[in-house]
Design an enzyme around this catalytic site. Structure first.
Site, PDB file in Angstrom:
ATOM      1  N   LYS A 161     -37.649   4.646  -2.186  1.00  0.00           N
ATOM      2  CA  LYS A 161     -39.056   4.894  -1.883  1.00  0.00           C
ATOM      3  C   LYS A 161     -39.512   6.254  -2.370  1.00  0.00           C
ATOM      4  O   LYS A 161     -40.676   6.436  -2.733  1.00  0.00           O
ATOM      5  CB  LYS A 161     -39.284   4.767  -0.365  1.00  0.00           C
ATOM      6  CG  LYS A 161     -40.719   4.954   0.076  1.00  0.00           C
ATOM      7  CD  LYS A 161     -41.619   3.886  -0.519  1.00  0.00           C
ATOM      8  CE  LYS A 161     -43.056   4.067  -0.036  1.00  0.00           C
ATOM      9  NZ  LYS A 161     -43.981   3.116  -0.691  1.00  0.00           N
ATOM     10  N   SER A 218     -51.269   7.005 -29.517  1.00  0.00           N
ATOM     11  CA  SER A 218     -50.722   6.251 -28.393  1.00  0.00           C
ATOM     12  C   SER A 218     -51.713   5.197 -27.907  1.00  0.00           C
ATOM     13  O   SER A 218     -52.009   4.247 -28.615  1.00  0.00           O
ATOM     14  CB  SER A 218     -50.309   7.207 -27.277  1.00  0.00           C
ATOM     15  OG  SER A 218     -49.316   6.612 -26.458  1.00  0.00           O
TER      16      SER A 218
END
Length: 332
Positions: free
Chosen positions: A198, A146
């Site tokens: 949020k 990765s």
């Protein structure tokens, strides 16, 4: 005290002095003074160790990238991941870029990857090093997955062993949901927000599909960036990169067949190769190490105190603060 005791003390003192002198002489004769003075600090405070003597005007630098690529603060925290300090590592790359005596760099990579931002910082700095006229070779260790591959992609050559674990090309974001567990224990979370999203991925509430759509859009942007890095670094068509960048891992043999690496070899082979390719057979080879600060010592002590796996888990849990974020990381 009688005369015999004074004589005995005198003899003991003489024997002590003679013994100390012999030990000192033995140590002096057996000491390799080249090695004693081969480790020193640069003007920037970074430690250099000479591992192969040679020209001081033509040098090869070996830099280790070990552990999870994650910026946990200036010093990594008292229990930060052992083996990696992002600030220090970036300082090493800057030192290499600015040092006119360094002609080539061997980046020794052994990492499962890490943060998207940190990986991008390293990648961009490697490009700057190359723009400064220096050659960069990568030596993959046991694992370069990765983000580990992300930072390796722009290298002039990539080496790995047949057993190296690489690949896992993609982005991941993980979050823990313990809402059902909280309900079982009668725990209620009260959250007040200024906007609808949020508190998306709130671990105490069921995940909403609209939250996942937002996260996917973010991950897709990072994935597209990852594809571009591989395509540009390895000179591969974008469509081909997307075929192989599906998150799976590859061993070294498979990586060579897919043109993700150039050759098989260990670190010593890479050092030899870069010296030959640059026609710098007489170049000295230096190694940049990690700082021996208090936080590093404490991190290692945690590993020893709690045992290998337990210590690693404890360090990882403590160092992973904040909410979920995109990672170029191979997760077991």
């Amino acid at each position: 005290m009688n005369t015999k005791r004074w004589i005995a003390i005198g003899i003991a003192g003489v024997l002590f002095i003679v013994s100390a002198g012999i030990n000192f002489a033995t140590a002096a004769l057996s000491t390799n003074f080249d090695e004693m003075f081969s480790s020193f600090e640069t003007t920037s405070g970074l430690s250099e160790e000479v591992i192969e003597t040679g020209s001081t005007t033509d040098r090869i630098a070996v830099i280790d990238l070990n552990g999870t690529i994650q910026d946990t603060g200036e010093t990594g925290g008292l229990l930060g991941a052992a083996g990696y300090n992002h600030t220090h590592f970036m300082n090493q790359l800057n030192q290499v870029k600015d040092d006119g005596t360094i002609k080539g760099v061997v980046l020794s990579v052994n990492t499962p990857g890490g943060g998207v931002v940190e990986s991008a910082q390293i990648h961009d700095k490697i490009l700057e090093i190359q723009e400064a006229g220096k050659t960069v070779y990568v030596s993959m260790g046991a694992q370069a997955t990765s983000g580990g591959y992300y930072v390796a992609a722009p290298a002039d050559k990539i080496y790995a062993s047949r057993e190296t674990m690489t690949g896992s090309l993609g982005v991941i974001l993980q979050s823990i949901n313990f809402g059902e567990l909280a309900d079982n224990y009668g725990v209620e979370f009260v959250t007040v927000t200024s906007g609808e999203f949020k508190d998306m991925l709130n671990p105490a509430e069921e995940v909403r599909e609209e939250d996942l759509e937002i996260v996917r859009s973010i991950l897709n942007d990072s994935y597209d960036g990852f594809v571009d890095v591989i395509a540009n670094g390895r000179d591969l068509p974008e469509d081909r990169v997307r075929e192989i960048a599906d998150g799976r891992i590859y061993n070294g043999v498979q990586a060579l067949e897919l043109d993700l690496i150039d050759e098989f070899g260990y670190e010593e082979d890479v050092i030899s190769a870069i010296k030959t390719d640059l026609e710098l057979e007489n170049a000295s080879v230096i190694h940049y190490g990690m700082p021996n600060d208090l936080s590093s010592l404490l991190s290692l002590q945690v590993q020893k105190t709690f045992g290998g796996l337990e210590g690693q888990i404890l360090s990882e849990v403590i160092s992973h603060t904040g909410g979920p974020r995109p990672m170029y990381l191979y997760a077991d």
